[in-house]
Design a protein around this motif. Structure first.
Motif, PDB file in Angstrom:
ATOM      1  N   GLY A   1       0.820  -1.287   0.016  1.00 13.34           N
ATOM      2  CA  GLY A   1       0.038   0.077  -0.033  1.00 13.34           C
ATOM      3  C   GLY A   1       0.905   1.214  -0.009  1.00 13.34           C
ATOM      4  O   GLY A   1       0.426   2.269  -0.774  1.00 13.34           O
ATOM      5  N   PHE A   2       2.049   1.244   0.809  1.00 19.25           N
ATOM      6  CA  PHE A   2       2.797   2.283   0.737  1.00 19.25           C
ATOM      7  C   PHE A   2       3.678   2.433  -0.519  1.00 19.25           C
ATOM      8  O   PHE A   2       3.885   3.517  -0.991  1.00 19.25           O
ATOM      9  N   ARG A   3       3.892   1.451  -1.038  1.00 18.45           N
ATOM     10  CA  ARG A   3       4.697   1.452  -2.334  1.00 18.45           C
ATOM     11  C   ARG A   3       3.729   2.047  -3.443  1.00 18.45           C
ATOM     12  O   ARG A   3       4.159   2.805  -4.454  1.00 18.45           O
ATOM     13  N   GLN A   4       2.711   1.612  -3.297  1.00 12.85           N
ATOM     14  CA  GLN A   4       1.576   2.195  -4.364  1.00 12.85           C
ATOM     15  C   GLN A   4       1.403   3.546  -4.153  1.00 12.85           C
ATOM     16  O   GLN A   4       1.461   4.251  -5.268  1.00 12.85           O
ATOM     17  N   ARG A   5       1.556   4.114  -3.027  1.00  9.61           N
ATOM     18  CA  ARG A   5       1.345   5.534  -2.798  1.00  9.61           C
ATOM     19  C   ARG A   5       2.801   6.359  -3.494  1.00  9.61           C
ATOM     20  O   ARG A   5       2.609   7.295  -3.893  1.00  9.61           O
ATOM     21  N   LEU A   6       3.759   5.723  -2.949  1.00  8.31           N
ATOM     22  CA  LEU A   6       5.171   6.160  -3.578  1.00  8.31           C
ATOM     23  C   LEU A   6       5.124   6.215  -5.120  1.00  8.31           C
ATOM     24  O   LEU A   6       5.625   7.157  -5.700  1.00  8.31           O
TER      25      LEU A   6
ATOM     26  N   LEU B   1      15.561   9.531  -2.614  1.00 10.58           N
ATOM     27  CA  LEU B   1      16.797   8.978  -2.375  1.00 10.58           C
ATOM     28  C   LEU B   1      17.017   9.728  -0.880  1.00 10.58           C
ATOM     29  O   LEU B   1      17.678   9.024   0.165  1.00 10.58           O
ATOM     30  N   ARG B   2      17.085  10.976  -0.765  1.00  8.74           N
ATOM     31  CA  ARG B   2      17.076  11.814   0.145  1.00  8.74           C
ATOM     32  C   ARG B   2      16.429  11.281   1.485  1.00  8.74           C
ATOM     33  O   ARG B   2      16.895  10.846   2.539  1.00  8.74           O
ATOM     34  N   ALA B   3      15.083  10.862   1.409  1.00  8.32           N
ATOM     35  CA  ALA B   3      14.141  10.536   2.197  1.00  8.32           C
ATOM     36  C   ALA B   3      14.516   9.219   2.814  1.00  8.32           C
ATOM     37  O   ALA B   3      14.305   8.741   3.792  1.00  8.32           O
ATOM     38  N   ALA B   4      15.226   8.362   1.671  1.00 10.22           N
ATOM     39  CA  ALA B   4      15.391   6.965   2.359  1.00 10.22           C
ATOM     40  C   ALA B   4      16.773   7.003   3.280  1.00 10.22           C
ATOM     41  O   ALA B   4      16.868   6.063   4.011  1.00 10.22           O
ATOM     42  N   GLY B   5      17.435   8.215   3.179  1.00 16.11           N
ATOM     43  CA  GLY B   5      18.844   8.244   3.656  1.00 16.11           C
ATOM     44  C   GLY B   5      18.723   8.683   5.359  1.00 16.11           C
ATOM     45  O   GLY B   5      19.629   8.580   5.912  1.00 16.11           O
ATOM     46  N   ARG B   6      17.598   9.297   5.649  1.00 16.24           N
ATOM     47  CA  ARG B   6      17.657   9.881   7.123  1.00 16.24           C
ATOM     48  C   ARG B   6      16.361   9.488   7.627  1.00 16.24           C
ATOM     49  O   ARG B   6      15.251   9.243   7.133  1.00 16.24           O
ATOM     50  N   GLU B   7      16.372   9.530   8.887  1.00 12.39           N
ATOM     51  CA  GLU B   7      15.000   9.342   9.741  1.00 12.39           C
ATOM     52  C   GLU B   7      14.486  10.727  10.333  1.00 12.39           C
ATOM     53  O   GLU B   7      15.134  11.607  10.579  1.00 12.39           O
ATOM     54  N   PRO B   8      13.095  10.858  10.463  1.00 14.19           N
ATOM     55  CA  PRO B   8      12.230   9.770  10.151  1.00 14.19           C
ATOM     56  C   PRO B   8      11.712   9.629   8.656  1.00 14.19           C
ATOM     57  O   PRO B   8      11.311   8.820   7.880  1.00 14.19           O
ATOM     58  N   CYS B   9      12.226  10.826   7.890  1.00 18.45           N
ATOM     59  CA  CYS B   9      12.003  10.774   6.405  1.00 18.45           C
ATOM     60  C   CYS B   9      12.875  11.545   5.786  1.00 18.45           C
ATOM     61  O   CYS B   9      12.807  11.539   4.404  1.00 18.45           O
ATOM     62  N   GLY B  10      13.813  12.349   6.441  1.00 19.91           N
ATOM     63  CA  GLY B  10      14.789  12.804   5.680  1.00 19.91           C
ATOM     64  C   GLY B  10      14.390  14.131   4.729  1.00 19.91           C
ATOM     65  O   GLY B  10      15.374  14.486   4.022  1.00 19.91           O
ATOM     66  N   LEU B  11      13.514  14.703   4.929  1.00 19.09           N
ATOM     67  CA  LEU B  11      13.099  15.725   4.002  1.00 19.09           C
ATOM     68  C   LEU B  11      13.454  17.196   4.410  1.00 19.09           C
ATOM     69  O   LEU B  11      13.699  18.151   3.875  1.00 19.09           O
ATOM     70  N   TRP B  12      13.461  17.279   5.683  1.00 20.56           N
ATOM     71  CA  TRP B  12      13.887  18.403   6.352  1.00 20.56           C
ATOM     72  C   TRP B  12      15.164  18.758   6.976  1.00 20.56           C
ATOM     73  O   TRP B  12      15.875  18.231   7.456  1.00 20.56           O
TER      74      TRP B  12
ATOM     75  N   VAL C   1       5.646  17.632   1.468  1.00 14.98           N
ATOM     76  CA  VAL C   1       4.906  17.521   2.580  1.00 14.98           C
ATOM     77  C   VAL C   1       3.992  16.075   2.707  1.00 14.98           C
ATOM     78  O   VAL C   1       3.939  15.460   3.622  1.00 14.98           O
ATOM     79  N   GLY C   2       3.637  15.954   1.310  1.00 16.67           N
ATOM     80  CA  GLY C   2       2.703  14.414   1.499  1.00 16.67           C
ATOM     81  C   GLY C   2       3.624  13.401   1.603  1.00 16.67           C
ATOM     82  O   GLY C   2       3.368  12.280   2.251  1.00 16.67           O
ATOM     83  N   LEU C   3       4.869  13.535   1.036  1.00 17.28           N
ATOM     84  CA  LEU C   3       5.681  12.473   1.205  1.00 17.28           C
ATOM     85  C   LEU C   3       6.195  12.242   2.900  1.00 17.28           C
ATOM     86  O   LEU C   3       6.144  11.050   3.377  1.00 17.28           O
ATOM     87  N   HIS C   4       6.366  13.305   3.376  1.00 17.81           N
ATOM     88  CA  HIS C   4       6.653  13.406   4.905  1.00 17.81           C
ATOM     89  C   HIS C   4       5.740  12.586   5.847  1.00 17.81           C
ATOM     90  O   HIS C   4       5.731  11.835   6.605  1.00 17.81           O
ATOM     91  N   ASP C   5       4.207  13.105   5.520  1.00 15.32           N
ATOM     92  CA  ASP C   5       3.252  12.386   6.036  1.00 15.32           C
ATOM     93  C   ASP C   5       3.193  10.995   5.683  1.00 15.32           C
ATOM     94  O   ASP C   5       2.611  10.095   6.638  1.00 15.32           O
TER      95      ASP C   5
ATOM     96  N   CYS D   1       5.771   8.904   4.974  1.00 16.65           N
ATOM     97  CA  CYS D   1       6.569   8.194   5.763  1.00 16.65           C
ATOM     98  C   CYS D   1       6.123   8.028   7.297  1.00 16.65           C
ATOM     99  O   CYS D   1       6.163   6.981   7.864  1.00 16.65           O
ATOM    100  N   GLY D   2       5.789   9.065   7.748  1.00 16.15           N
ATOM    101  CA  GLY D   2       5.167   9.153   9.081  1.00 16.15           C
ATOM    102  C   GLY D   2       4.212   8.038   9.318  1.00 16.15           C
ATOM    103  O   GLY D   2       4.091   7.238  10.424  1.00 16.15           O
ATOM    104  N   ARG D   3       3.133   7.690   8.469  1.00 17.54           N
ATOM    105  CA  ARG D   3       1.983   6.748   8.507  1.00 17.54           C
ATOM    106  C   ARG D   3       2.476   5.480   8.151  1.00 17.54           C
ATOM    107  O   ARG D   3       2.214   4.487   8.843  1.00 17.54           O
ATOM    108  N   ALA D   4       3.684   5.502   7.467  1.00 12.34           N
ATOM    109  CA  ALA D   4       4.387   3.928   7.477  1.00 12.34           C
ATOM    110  C   ALA D   4       5.071   3.733   8.615  1.00 12.34           C
ATOM    111  O   ALA D   4       4.859   2.433   9.021  1.00 12.34           O
TER     112      ALA D   4
END
Length: 175
Positions: free
Chosen positions: A99-104, A164-175, A121-125, A127-130
């Motif tokens: 389900g999360f892969r589908q959203r990605l 890729l940046r989101a995959a590298g950091r916790e919780p989602c590496g966007l900020w 913002v949507g990606l950050h949300d 990642c948090g839900r996942a």
């Protein structure tokens, strides 16, 4: 460009059906405008096209996943030409890895849409839900990044780079 004509016509027709809903003006001077927006039916339901729109999106995502770079580029271009479809159409989120892969994949094919910030913002949300659902999203981010565009559309990085940046950091590496 890799997009089958019948799918392009289908998505364009859905986009046209959604245009009156998406472009309708909102009276910001009305003190109840927020409540009215929240209580309004979902745009797909208002237009009476939810099953068709969701089926079209499933077809887009299947072709996006199974296609080569040219097919994926064609599908990104199709959704760029049909912003109302992209704005209103998403599949129900299942709190599972698939389900999360589908959203990605939806994020990837929309390729930042009209605004990278909204996508982030949507990606950050997401990642948090996942994370809250106990899903390890890192391998999903890496997988979908491999399908994503390298084009930096708005000066904030390409979709591939952002994933890729989101995959590298916790919780989602966007900020």
């Amino acid at each position: 460009m890799g997009e089958p004509a019948e799918l392009a016509e289908w998505v364009a027709l859905i986009d046209a059906c959604l245009a009156p809903v998406a472009t309708r003006s909102v009276d910001l001077t009305d003190p109840d405008w927020v409540r009215k927006m929240q209580e309004a039916p979902h745009p797909l339901d208002e237009a009476g096209i939810r099953p068709e729109a969701e089926a079209a999106l499933r077809d887009v995502l299947t072709r996006y996943t199974e296609g080569d770079d040219d097919v994926r580029a064609g599908l990104r271009a199709l959704l760029d030409r049909c912003p109302h479809f992209s704005w209103a159409t998403t599949l129900p989120l299942e709190p599972t890895p698939e389900g999360f892969r589908q959203r990605l994949l939806e994020i990837s094919v929309e390729d930042q849409g009209q605004d990278t910030r909204d996508m982030m913002v949507g990606l950050h949300d997401l990642c948090g839900r996942a994370r809250d659902a106990g899903v390890d999203i890192r391998p999903l981010l890496l997988d979908v990044a491999g399908l994503s565009s390298d084009v930096d559309r708005y000066g904030m990085g390409s979709t591939r780079h952002i994933l890729l940046r989101a995959a590298g950091r916790e919780p989602c590496g966007l900020w």
